[in-house]
Each structure stands twice: as structure tokens, then as C-alpha cells.
Motif scaffolding. Structure first.
Motif, PDB file in Angstrom:
ATOM      1  N   GLU A  19       0.831  -1.206   0.000  1.00 60.14           N
ATOM      2  CA  GLU A  19       0.000   0.000   0.000  1.00 60.14           C
ATOM      3  C   GLU A  19       0.868   1.260   0.000  1.00 60.14           C
ATOM      4  O   GLU A  19       0.565   2.231  -0.710  1.00 60.14           O
ATOM      5  CB  GLU A  19      -0.936  -0.007   1.212  1.00 60.14           C
ATOM      6  CG  GLU A  19      -2.008  -1.064   1.120  1.00 60.14           C
ATOM      7  CD  GLU A  19      -2.738  -1.329   2.424  1.00 60.14           C
ATOM      8  OE1 GLU A  19      -3.710  -2.092   2.398  1.00 60.14           O
ATOM      9  OE2 GLU A  19      -2.352  -0.771   3.488  1.00 60.14           O
ATOM     10  N   ILE A  20       1.939   1.260   0.780  1.00 63.03           N
ATOM     11  CA  ILE A  20       2.861   2.400   0.809  1.00 63.03           C
ATOM     12  C   ILE A  20       3.475   2.597  -0.577  1.00 63.03           C
ATOM     13  O   ILE A  20       3.545   3.731  -1.080  1.00 63.03           O
ATOM     14  CB  ILE A  20       3.959   2.183   1.876  1.00 63.03           C
ATOM     15  CG1 ILE A  20       3.365   2.170   3.279  1.00 63.03           C
ATOM     16  CG2 ILE A  20       5.031   3.274   1.759  1.00 63.03           C
ATOM     17  CD1 ILE A  20       4.322   1.653   4.351  1.00 63.03           C
ATOM     18  N   GLN A  67       2.245   1.787  -3.427  1.00 63.64           N
ATOM     19  CA  GLN A  67       1.207   2.310  -4.313  1.00 63.64           C
ATOM     20  C   GLN A  67       0.970   3.796  -4.065  1.00 63.64           C
ATOM     21  O   GLN A  67       0.776   4.568  -5.011  1.00 63.64           O
ATOM     22  CB  GLN A  67      -0.101   1.525  -4.131  1.00 63.64           C
ATOM     23  CG  GLN A  67      -0.027   0.081  -4.556  1.00 63.64           C
ATOM     24  CD  GLN A  67       0.377  -0.073  -6.000  1.00 63.64           C
ATOM     25  OE1 GLN A  67      -0.235   0.494  -6.898  1.00 63.64           O
ATOM     26  NE2 GLN A  67       1.438  -0.824  -6.241  1.00 63.64           N
ATOM     27  N   ALA A  68       0.973   4.209  -2.813  1.00 63.87           N
ATOM     28  CA  ALA A  68       0.782   5.631  -2.477  1.00 63.87           C
ATOM     29  C   ALA A  68       1.920   6.468  -3.052  1.00 63.87           C
ATOM     30  O   ALA A  68       1.690   7.545  -3.620  1.00 63.87           O
ATOM     31  CB  ALA A  68       0.689   5.811  -0.965  1.00 63.87           C
ATOM     32  N   ILE A  69       3.145   5.976  -2.935  1.00 69.72           N
ATOM     33  CA  ILE A  69       4.306   6.689  -3.485  1.00 69.72           C
ATOM     34  C   ILE A  69       4.190   6.745  -5.007  1.00 69.72           C
ATOM     35  O   ILE A  69       4.379   7.806  -5.613  1.00 69.72           O
ATOM     36  CB  ILE A  69       5.621   6.014  -3.033  1.00 69.72           C
ATOM     37  CG1 ILE A  69       5.817   6.205  -1.524  1.00 69.72           C
ATOM     38  CG2 ILE A  69       6.809   6.576  -3.818  1.00 69.72           C
ATOM     39  CD1 ILE A  69       6.943   5.364  -0.931  1.00 69.72           C
ATOM     40  N   LYS A  70       3.866   5.630  -5.615  1.00 74.91           N
ATOM     41  CA  LYS A  70       3.728   5.556  -7.076  1.00 74.91           C
ATOM     42  C   LYS A  70       2.674   6.538  -7.582  1.00 74.91           C
ATOM     43  O   LYS A  70       2.847   7.160  -8.631  1.00 74.91           O
ATOM     44  CB  LYS A  70       3.351   4.120  -7.456  1.00 74.91           C
ATOM     45  CG  LYS A  70       3.067   3.885  -8.910  1.00 74.91           C
ATOM     46  CD  LYS A  70       2.687   2.429  -9.125  1.00 74.91           C
ATOM     47  CE  LYS A  70       2.051   2.197 -10.465  1.00 74.91           C
ATOM     48  NZ  LYS A  70       1.620   0.808 -10.621  1.00 74.91           N
ATOM     49  N   ARG A  71       1.590   6.710  -6.828  1.00 72.56           N
ATOM     50  CA  ARG A  71       0.498   7.593  -7.222  1.00 72.56           C
ATOM     51  C   ARG A  71       0.718   9.030  -6.742  1.00 72.56           C
ATOM     52  O   ARG A  71      -0.144   9.877  -6.917  1.00 72.56           O
ATOM     53  CB  ARG A  71      -0.821   7.056  -6.679  1.00 72.56           C
ATOM     54  CG  ARG A  71      -1.295   5.823  -7.394  1.00 72.56           C
ATOM     55  CD  ARG A  71      -2.476   5.176  -6.688  1.00 72.56           C
ATOM     56  NE  ARG A  71      -3.130   4.149  -7.464  1.00 72.56           N
ATOM     57  CZ  ARG A  71      -2.581   3.038  -7.922  1.00 72.56           C
ATOM     58  NH1 ARG A  71      -1.324   2.800  -7.691  1.00 72.56           N
ATOM     59  NH2 ARG A  71      -3.255   2.152  -8.616  1.00 72.56           N
ATOM     60  N   ASP A  72       1.855   9.284  -6.097  1.00 72.29           N
ATOM     61  CA  ASP A  72       2.201  10.608  -5.580  1.00 72.29           C
ATOM     62  C   ASP A  72       1.151  11.145  -4.611  1.00 72.29           C
ATOM     63  O   ASP A  72       0.845  12.336  -4.590  1.00 72.29           O
ATOM     64  CB  ASP A  72       2.446  11.593  -6.724  1.00 72.29           C
ATOM     65  CG  ASP A  72       3.196  12.834  -6.254  1.00 72.29           C
ATOM     66  OD1 ASP A  72       4.008  12.719  -5.313  1.00 72.29           O
ATOM     67  OD2 ASP A  72       2.952  13.926  -6.820  1.00 72.29           O
ATOM     68  N   LEU A  73       0.587  10.233  -3.802  1.00 70.80           N
ATOM     69  CA  LEU A  73      -0.373  10.673  -2.793  1.00 70.80           C
ATOM     70  C   LEU A  73       0.376  11.319  -1.626  1.00 70.80           C
ATOM     71  O   LEU A  73       1.418  10.808  -1.203  1.00 70.80           O
ATOM     72  CB  LEU A  73      -1.174   9.483  -2.249  1.00 70.80           C
ATOM     73  CG  LEU A  73      -2.213   8.870  -3.165  1.00 70.80           C
ATOM     74  CD1 LEU A  73      -2.834   7.634  -2.513  1.00 70.80           C
ATOM     75  CD2 LEU A  73      -3.295   9.893  -3.489  1.00 70.80           C
TER      76      LEU A  73
END
Length: 169
Positions: free
Chosen positions: A86-87, A89-95
Motif C-alpha cells: 500500500e505504501i 502504491q501511495a508513493i507511485k500515485r504521488d499521494l
């Protein structure tokens, strides 16, 4: 394109569920304005044959998210199957990422924070409804401004922000 208006909360479902439930109670009792996706309500089973299905559902939930909150507990840094994913994915999506220290620290907790986040521009706060609400409302735009300035690494609010919110040690 999806309307990104949700807050995605990631945590150790075995050890830190009570903190997540308390956040839900705050939302009801404090009339807080944020909505959470509980990644742990996707299925009652965590059997490995369901991992791809679970991750697919998590991705869909993350697409609609404007912010990623990680509850940082005693075992968070050891969780790879879902929390680490999940982390990533958050980094990949620039959240924008807010790390909430369950032990009360108001800055990065190098003992508990997953290594993948130690050099990321993420906000680290203590577990308190007022500071989390402030982070939800301010961090996305603050992060953008800090990125423009070339800032990297962990970020935290100075003590006076906690004082202004009436949060004492």
C-alpha cells in the motif's frame, strides 16, 4: 478520471485495529469531515489465493483517494504483504502521506517507520484527532509547496502547532 476525495488509511489489522476504530468514532462524535477507506474490510479471509483480488480492490480504493494515512505501530515496519505494498502504491500515485505515530511521537519514529518512507516527503504526527484533521486539510497543498522548494525527507509540525490546537503532552 476519478474524483479523489477520500482518505486511505493503512495499518496493522492484527495489532492496530483499535486505533482505526477510534478514528471512526472521532468522525462520528467530532463531526470530522474526512471519509476513510478501511482496507481491512475487503474480505474476512487473508488467504494467499485472494491476494491479487484484494490488491486489485485496494488499487481501486486508492485511485479515489486524495491522501494516504499510515498508522505507525510497533510492528508496522515488518508488514510487507499488504502495508508495504500500500505504501508503494501511495508513493507511485504521488499521494500525500501522513504517518501517524501511535506511540505519541510528533516526528519521524525511526524505530517503527517503514524504511521505504524514511526519505520520502511525508508528514509525521502523533495520534490525536485535531492534529490528524489539520494534516488532512493542509498536508496535500503543503506537500506541493515543499516539493516546489525542493524539500525532501520527513516533515513534522513544530510544537507550537500542537499548542495552538490545545494538544499538550
Amino acid at each position: 478520471m476519478a474524483y479523489r476525495n477520500k482518505v486511505f488509511v493503512s495499518f496493522d489489522g492484527d495489532s492496530d485495529m483499535s486505533y482505526y476504530r477510534l478514528m471512526l468514532a472521532w468522525r462520528k462524535s467530532d463531526h470530522s469531515s474526512f471519509n476513510f477507506y478501511n482496507a481491512h474490510d475487503l474480505t474476512s479471509s487473508r488467504d494467499s489465493s485472494l491476494e491479487l483480488t484484494i490488491k486489485s480492490s485496494l488499487q481501486q480504493r486508492m485511485i479515489n483517494s486524495k491522501l494516504f494515512i499510515l498508522l505507525v505501530g510497533a510492528n508496522t515496519r515488518y508488514l510487507y504483504k499488504f502495508v508495504r505494498w500500500e505504501i508503494e502504491q501511495a508513493i507511485k500515485r504521488d499521494l500525500p502521506i501522513v504517518c501517524v505515530n501511535l506511540n505519541g511521537l510528533r516526528h519521524i519514529d525511526n524505530e517503527r517507520c517503514p524504511a521505504i518512507l524514511r526519505d520520502e516527503l511525508a508528514l509525521h504526527v502523533s495520534f490525536n484527532s485535531r492534529i490528524i484533521e489539520r494534516a488532512i486539510n493542509e498536508w496535500p497543498s503543503s506537500k506541493k509547496n515543499l516539493e516546489i522548494q525542493g524539500r525532501k525527507g520527513p516533515f513534522f509540525y513544530p510544537e507550537d502547532v500542537y499548542s495552538l490546537l490545545g494538544i499538550v503532552r
